[in-house]
Structures are given as structure tokens and as C-alpha cells.
Design an enzyme around this catalytic site. Sequence first.
Site, mmCIF file in Angstrom:
data_model
loop_
_atom_site.group_PDB
_atom_site.id
_atom_site.type_symbol
_atom_site.label_atom_id
_atom_site.label_comp_id
_atom_site.label_asym_id
_atom_site.label_seq_id
_atom_site.Cartn_x
_atom_site.Cartn_y
_atom_site.Cartn_z
ATOM 1 N N SER A 139 19.611 13.796 16.827
ATOM 2 C CA SER A 139 19.590 14.367 15.477
ATOM 3 C C SER A 139 19.336 15.861 15.583
ATOM 4 O O SER A 139 18.818 16.343 16.607
ATOM 5 C CB SER A 139 18.451 13.712 14.681
ATOM 6 N N TYR A 152 10.134 10.135 13.401
ATOM 7 C CA TYR A 152 11.582 10.283 13.600
ATOM 8 C C TYR A 152 11.877 11.436 14.563
ATOM 9 O O TYR A 152 12.657 11.291 15.513
ATOM 10 C CB TYR A 152 12.251 10.530 12.243
HETATM 11 P P1 NAP Z 1 22.669 3.984 8.603
HETATM 12 O O1 NAP Z 1 23.741 4.148 7.604
HETATM 13 O O2 NAP Z 1 21.335 3.521 8.147
HETATM 14 O O3 NAP Z 1 23.190 3.067 9.800
HETATM 15 C C1 NAP Z 1 22.326 2.702 10.859
HETATM 16 C C2 NAP Z 1 22.485 1.232 11.148
HETATM 17 O O4 NAP Z 1 21.561 0.875 12.198
HETATM 18 C C3 NAP Z 1 22.154 0.363 9.936
HETATM 19 O O5 NAP Z 1 23.118 -0.633 9.778
HETATM 20 C C4 NAP Z 1 20.787 -0.186 10.334
HETATM 21 O O6 NAP Z 1 20.457 -1.416 9.713
HETATM 22 C C5 NAP Z 1 20.976 -0.366 11.825
HETATM 23 N N1 NAP Z 1 19.719 -0.664 12.493
HETATM 24 C C6 NAP Z 1 18.458 -0.335 12.110
HETATM 25 N N2 NAP Z 1 17.564 -0.869 12.947
HETATM 26 C C7 NAP Z 1 18.259 -1.556 13.896
HETATM 27 C C8 NAP Z 1 17.892 -2.325 15.027
HETATM 28 N N3 NAP Z 1 16.613 -2.539 15.364
HETATM 29 N N4 NAP Z 1 18.867 -2.885 15.791
HETATM 30 C C9 NAP Z 1 20.171 -2.693 15.449
HETATM 31 N N5 NAP Z 1 20.577 -2.007 14.372
HETATM 32 C C10 NAP Z 1 19.636 -1.427 13.600
HETATM 33 O O7 NAP Z 1 22.421 5.380 9.355
HETATM 34 P P2 NAP Z 1 23.395 6.595 9.762
HETATM 35 O O8 NAP Z 1 23.117 7.708 8.847
HETATM 36 O O9 NAP Z 1 24.777 6.111 9.982
HETATM 37 O O10 NAP Z 1 22.699 6.997 11.147
HETATM 38 C C11 NAP Z 1 23.173 6.564 12.408
HETATM 39 C C12 NAP Z 1 22.413 7.320 13.486
HETATM 40 O O11 NAP Z 1 22.595 8.727 13.299
HETATM 41 C C13 NAP Z 1 20.909 7.076 13.471
HETATM 42 O O12 NAP Z 1 20.416 7.017 14.794
HETATM 43 C C14 NAP Z 1 20.375 8.302 12.763
HETATM 44 O O13 NAP Z 1 19.040 8.604 13.099
HETATM 45 C C15 NAP Z 1 21.343 9.353 13.270
HETATM 46 N N6 NAP Z 1 21.392 10.532 12.397
HETATM 47 C C16 NAP Z 1 21.853 10.433 11.135
HETATM 48 C C17 NAP Z 1 21.880 11.571 10.319
HETATM 49 C C18 NAP Z 1 22.393 11.554 8.918
HETATM 50 O O14 NAP Z 1 22.288 12.606 8.235
HETATM 51 N N7 NAP Z 1 22.956 10.449 8.418
HETATM 52 C C19 NAP Z 1 21.427 12.796 10.827
HETATM 53 C C20 NAP Z 1 20.966 12.845 12.134
HETATM 54 C C21 NAP Z 1 20.955 11.701 12.923
HETATM 55 P P3 NAP Z 1 19.317 -1.417 8.514
HETATM 56 O O15 NAP Z 1 19.994 -0.950 7.294
HETATM 57 O O16 NAP Z 1 18.899 -2.828 8.433
HETATM 58 O O17 NAP Z 1 18.222 -0.478 8.923
#
Ligand code: NAP
Length: 254
Positions: A139, A152
Amino acid sequence: MNDLTGKTVLVTGGARGIGAETARRAVEAGANVVVTDVLEDEGKALAAGLGERARFMRHDVTSEEDWAAVAAFATAEFGGIDGLVNNAGISTGQPLETETVEHFRRVLDINLTGVFIGMKTAINAMKDNGGGSIVNISSAAGLMGLALTSSYGASKWGVRGLTKLAAVEQGTAKIRVNSVHPGMIYTPMTAQLGIQQGDGGYPNTPMGRVGEADEIAKAAVFLLSDDSSYVTGAELAVDGGWTTGPTVKYVMGQ
Ligand code: NAP
């Protein structure tokens, strides 16, 4: 460019958001893709829509047993693992002084220990296949001191560090390991935090807009592909310039 034909790629947390777009891009680039997530209905529907080169498996990234089962599944279905996108994660926001130890441990368990077990599992599988590429989704919070992200931010700095040392350890084994650092990206995770899509949605960035999940997916596919064959241990910020420093909207004296 970015051809993944014949490669098998595993995407964790792939049922929605950045993971889902990465799975979609990887299939388009020719890969076999195993999408994993704790969200079963969304994951199954996504894989069905991606066609015959996509599979879904329920997978909690904190579980060593689940990782072993996913690796066995990928090998049985497609012959091994060539690429891993460690994408699953949860986001949180509390000041350090009110964060609980229990919650801190939970965030590190998913966002950091999950990545560690994934790398360990994939490296063993990739060695059998003559090499591979691991893409760890960290991130912008893993590149700077972002307020209100104690658990985080610690987890994402940890992912960045694990990436570096794994790249060094695995260099001659032909396993490349890189981290991607998304800025503010419009996904279900950030929508829940009230972030708006598009222009003006996140004015803190030099580009003045929120990014799209597909913009992270394209970076991940590049790092998975042989087009990045000499890139390892790198940290790729895909953040609209957010981590370059404070956004200056005027020039002093003008
Ligand atoms: P998202 O829409 O919440 O997708 C993440 C997925 O991971 C969700 O389906 C979530 O399920 C699942 N998950 C959570 N805990 C888990 C576990 N123990 N085992 C397997 N799957 C699990 O998030 P996103 O925004 O696409 O983010 C994806 C990645 O990018 C993350 O690592 C996040 O930290 C990183 N990131 C995102 C952003 C942003 O602005 N979106 C910025 C920087 C970094 P649940 O809904 O049940 O939790």
C-alpha cells in the site's frame, strides 16, 4: 506485451476489488487463474464469468492448511503455480493510542502472516516449476507514515520488507518478488470508507483523482509476465503520485 500464456496464477482475495480485476486481466493475458477468497458466492460467480481457464477455491490466507490445499488444487487443475498475487487484506483506521492489541494482531495475521505463508507455499511450488513471480500488494501506507493506520500501516511496511528479503533469497532460483503500492483506489473496501470514484474523489494526490482497480491489475500483470524479467525486489507505487510528498497546489510567492 504482458503475455501470460501457459502460466498459472493464483490471486488471493480475488472475489472483488483489485483482486477481481487482476484475475480478469490475467485471464485476458492468457493465464490459467485460481481465484481464492473467503467470499464464496462472489468468488464462484467471478470465476464462472471468467471462463474455462478460471477456478475458485475458498481460502482463508491465515490458514496454513488452506494454503496447502490451494497449492494442491492449482497443481491438480493446471500443473503448478507460476505466479502469485498476495492481494487479500483488510483495511482499518484508528489512532495508535486507541488501537487494541487483539485487533492489531488480527490485522497482521491477515495482511502480513497471510502473505508470509503464501510466499512460503508458492516458493516451494515454483521451485518445482523452474521459477516464477510473486507480486505482493502492499500500500501507499507501506511507503510513508500514514496517520490512523497503526495496524494496517505496520502490516504493509512488513509486506514491503518481506518482499525485499525474499527477492534476495530467491534471485538465483529464478523467483522474482516485487511489491505494488496502491494509492487510494476505488473498490468495495474504500467505498465503505466513503471514498468517491474519479476526479476530485481524493484531492490529496497530485493527480487529484481516485485510482481504479484495473490500474493496479495492469501493474500486477506486468510484474507477473516475462516483460519484467529483470525486475525483482522493486516497490512499484501506483498511486497517482501520492507518495512523492505533500501535494503543493500553489507556488510560494505567486
Ligand atoms: P476488498 O475490496 O476488500 O477486497 C479484498 C478481499 O480480500 C475481500 O474479498 C476480502 O473479504 C478478502 N479477504 C479478507 N480477509 C481475508 C482472508 N483472511 N483470507 C482471504 N481473503 C480475505 O479490498 P481492495 O481494495 O480490493 O484491496 C485489495 C488489496 O489492496 C488489500 O491488500 C488492500 O490492503 C490493498 N490496498 C488497497 C487500496 C485501496 O485504496 N483500495 C490501497 C492500498 C492497498 P472480506 O470482505 O470478507 O474482508
